[in-house]
Design a protein around this motif. Structure first.
Motif, short mmCIF file in Angstrom:
data_model
loop_
_atom_site.label_atom_id
_atom_site.label_comp_id
_atom_site.label_asym_id
_atom_site.label_seq_id
_atom_site.Cartn_x
_atom_site.Cartn_y
_atom_site.Cartn_z
N ASN A 234 85.38 -74.11 137.14
CA ASN A 234 84.52 -73.91 138.11
C ASN A 234 83.16 -74.24 137.68
OD1 ASN A 234 85.96 -73.57 140.57
ND2 ASN A 234 86.38 -71.55 139.43
N GLU A 235 82.84 -74.58 136.43
CA GLU A 235 81.53 -74.78 136.00
C GLU A 235 80.66 -75.74 136.98
OE1 GLU A 235 79.18 -76.52 131.92
OE2 GLU A 235 81.42 -76.44 131.68
N GLY A 268 96.14 -70.18 140.85
CA GLY A 268 96.60 -72.20 140.33
C GLY A 268 95.82 -73.04 141.72
N LYS A 269 95.70 -72.00 142.60
CA LYS A 269 95.32 -73.30 143.88
C LYS A 269 93.74 -72.97 144.23
CE LYS A 269 99.66 -70.97 146.18
NZ LYS A 269 99.39 -70.30 147.49
N SER A 270 93.28 -73.85 145.01
CA SER A 270 91.87 -74.00 145.69
C SER A 270 91.46 -73.27 147.24
CB SER A 270 91.66 -75.47 145.88
OG SER A 270 90.23 -76.07 146.71
N ILE A 271 90.13 -73.08 146.66
CA ILE A 271 89.84 -71.46 147.84
C ILE A 271 88.75 -72.14 148.26
CG2 ILE A 271 91.47 -69.99 147.28
CD1 ILE A 271 89.29 -69.22 145.03
N ALA A 287 86.60 -73.93 145.28
CA ALA A 287 86.16 -73.75 143.35
C ALA A 287 88.34 -73.37 143.93
CB ALA A 287 85.50 -72.42 143.60
N MET A 288 88.23 -73.65 142.54
CA MET A 288 89.54 -73.21 141.49
C MET A 288 89.73 -71.94 141.49
SD MET A 288 91.32 -75.71 142.63
CE MET A 288 93.03 -75.48 140.76
N VAL A 289 90.89 -71.12 141.14
CA VAL A 289 91.45 -70.39 140.72
C VAL A 289 92.15 -69.98 139.78
CG1 VAL A 289 92.71 -67.87 141.13
CG2 VAL A 289 91.59 -68.54 142.77
N SER A 290 92.04 -70.08 138.62
CA SER A 290 92.76 -69.69 137.38
C SER A 290 94.22 -69.10 137.41
CB SER A 290 91.99 -69.06 135.77
OG SER A 290 92.05 -68.35 136.08
N LYS A 291 95.32 -69.52 136.37
CA LYS A 291 96.49 -68.57 136.80
C LYS A 291 96.58 -67.48 135.96
CE LYS A 291 99.10 -73.62 135.03
NZ LYS A 291 99.55 -74.26 134.20
N GLU A 292 95.15 -67.18 135.76
CA GLU A 292 94.84 -65.85 135.18
C GLU A 292 94.43 -64.89 136.18
OE1 GLU A 292 93.79 -67.64 133.10
OE2 GLU A 292 95.80 -68.13 131.87
#
Length: 451
Positions: A234-235, A268-271, A287-292
């Motif tokens: 999300n830079e 892994g989804k957009s929020i 923003a995007m959520v990482s797989k972690e």
């Protein structure tokens, strides 16, 4: 130097200091009442001594067995079990020849010194360092229960405010867990409703099973952006410094404990993240959520002072003049002793399961930090001094408290227990102490091997 070595050094330094002063508590009044002291030893000299030197009528030495220390007073049945001397006619300089009130003062000297020493240490800490704590009722978002299983057992939830334990108001956030551990009822405010909840009788055992989970109550961390990590997912999403998260996907989320489960549900989804900016404006960021389950954001709040500036709680800093530090130190000594007595009551109640947490030398050594910290060292030393005072006054014949019981009996009835009775009582007390010592250190060994 390894952390274990630092703990060991602190342990032996503290223990040696406390033992010597405890024995001085017996030695000084004995000398004042012109009672002969044959030996003054740090640690026990079974078969041989590491060091000894006779000065006047007293042999001063260091034994090799670090289970305590002792003063051998003439004409007294003690751990030396020197019964041959007791068969002779009493001498004027012997313990048994002194008035009962003098013997009582000699026997109470050790525990008195231990308690006074703890108070002096607390006075010194209060004067030199003061006290800093989070005002419990000022915590904006209520408490954060980091271990749900423990919270469910206790009947508390994240967001609750802990008002009191056993009807006594909680002023300091750090006092919540120890007060609950020793208490019977807890007063909770939840969503504006105040009610009382019974503390499970075995709760002290539950929180002791995993030392890493003992601090399961804390203040809630607000989700406020400090910076976006370079190269993170999300830079370039549009987050700015000091953005305070208000909601995610239209679900209210202002604290870390609210944000984390939403991120876990959106791997892994957009929020859509709703934030409040420093200007007071609100903005929505895709923003995007990482797989972690991460956003790649560093959060504000590295220190208590920073959280206080964010309005999450009120941080109290209490400074004491020398005169003010005296009652503060006395109060701390009394509070520590009171807490320890409450803990001992729990231990003697099998239903609590607290007896499983009785520890020996390893448990005491673990109280010290693994890096050198004088404040922590003196705090721990004061606490151990309180423990020594309490344990030694227990009415077990081999301890000071056992001798005190027999002396009080003599003072009240005017009849002195026979030397033979005292000899047998000393032997029984000695075996009781050995059993307690084996149990406590056996618990340490069991935990080390199986936990």
């Amino acid at each position: 130097m390894s952390p274990i070595a630092i703990k060991v050094i602190q342990f032996f330094l503290s223990l040696s200091f406390l033992i010597v002063l405890h024995e001085l508590g017996h030695f000084i009044p004995a000398k004042l009442f012109k009672t002969r002291v044959e030996k003054f030893y740090l640690f026990f000299d079974v078969k041989f001594s590491l060091f000894k030197k006779k000065i006047g009528e007293t042999v001063y030495g260091i034994g090799w067995l670090p289970l305590g220390g002792y003063v051998k007073i003439s004409g007294m049945i003690d751990e030396s079990m020197d019964t041959e001397a007791m068969k002779e006619e009493p001498k004027p300089w012997e313990f048994r020849s002194k008035p009962a009130w003098q013997r009582l003062i000699i026997m109470l000297g050790g525990v008195t010194v231990n308690f006074i020493l703890a108070v002096i240490i607390y006075i010194g800490l209060a004067y030199n360092y003061g006290e800093e704590y989070i005002q419990a009722d000022s915590v904006k978002g209520g408490i954060w229960v980091t271990e749900k299983a423990l919270g469910d057992k206790l009947g508390i939830m994240t967001g609750d405010k802990i008002i009191a334990v056993d009807g006594n108001k909680i002023n300091k956030l750090r006092r919540i867990i120890p007060d609950i551990a020793y208490g019977n009822t807890i007063t909770i405010n939840r969503d504006g409703r105040t009610f009382e909840q019974e503390i499970p009788v075995d709760f002290i055992s539950a929180i002791s099973e995993d030392k890493d989970k003992m601090r399961f109550i804390n203040f809630r961390r607000p989700f406020v952006v400090k910076e976006v990590s370079k190269g993170s997912i999300n830079e370039n999403a549009g987050f700015k410094e000091n953005d305070a998260v208000l909601a995610i996907n239209n679900i209210k989320a202002t604290y870390l404990d609210e944000v984390s489960p939403i991120l876990e549900d959106n791997l892994g989804k957009s929020i859509a993240v709703t934030v409040k900016r420093e200007t007071g404006e609100t903005a929505t960021i895709n923003a995007m959520v990482s797989k972690e389950g991460k956003l790649g954001i560093a959060l504000r709040g590295g220190s208590y002072e920073e959280f206080e500036k964010m309005g999450e709680f009120e941080l109290k800093t209490q400074k004491y003049t020398f005169m003010e530090s005296i009652p503060a130190g006395i109060d701390m000594g009394i509070k520590t002793l009171s807490d320890y007595i409450k803990g001992m009551k729990k231990i003697f109640n099998p239903d609590t399961g607290a007896y499983k947490e009785v520890g020996g030398f390893a448990a005491i050594g673990s109280l010290f930090p693994d890096s050198w910290d004088w404040v922590a060292f003196w705090n721990t030393t004061a606490f151990i001094s309180i423990i020594l005072a309490f344990m030694n006054i227990l009415p077990i014949p081999a301890l000071d408290g056992g001798h005190v019981v027999f002396l009080l009996y003599e003072i009240v009835t005017g009849r002195k227990p026979s030397d033979k009775f005292l000899e047998y009582a000393q032997m029984v007390g000695f075996f009781v102490l050995i059993a307690l010592l084996l149990f406590a250190n056996g618990n340490d060994l069991y935990k080390w091997l199986f936990k």
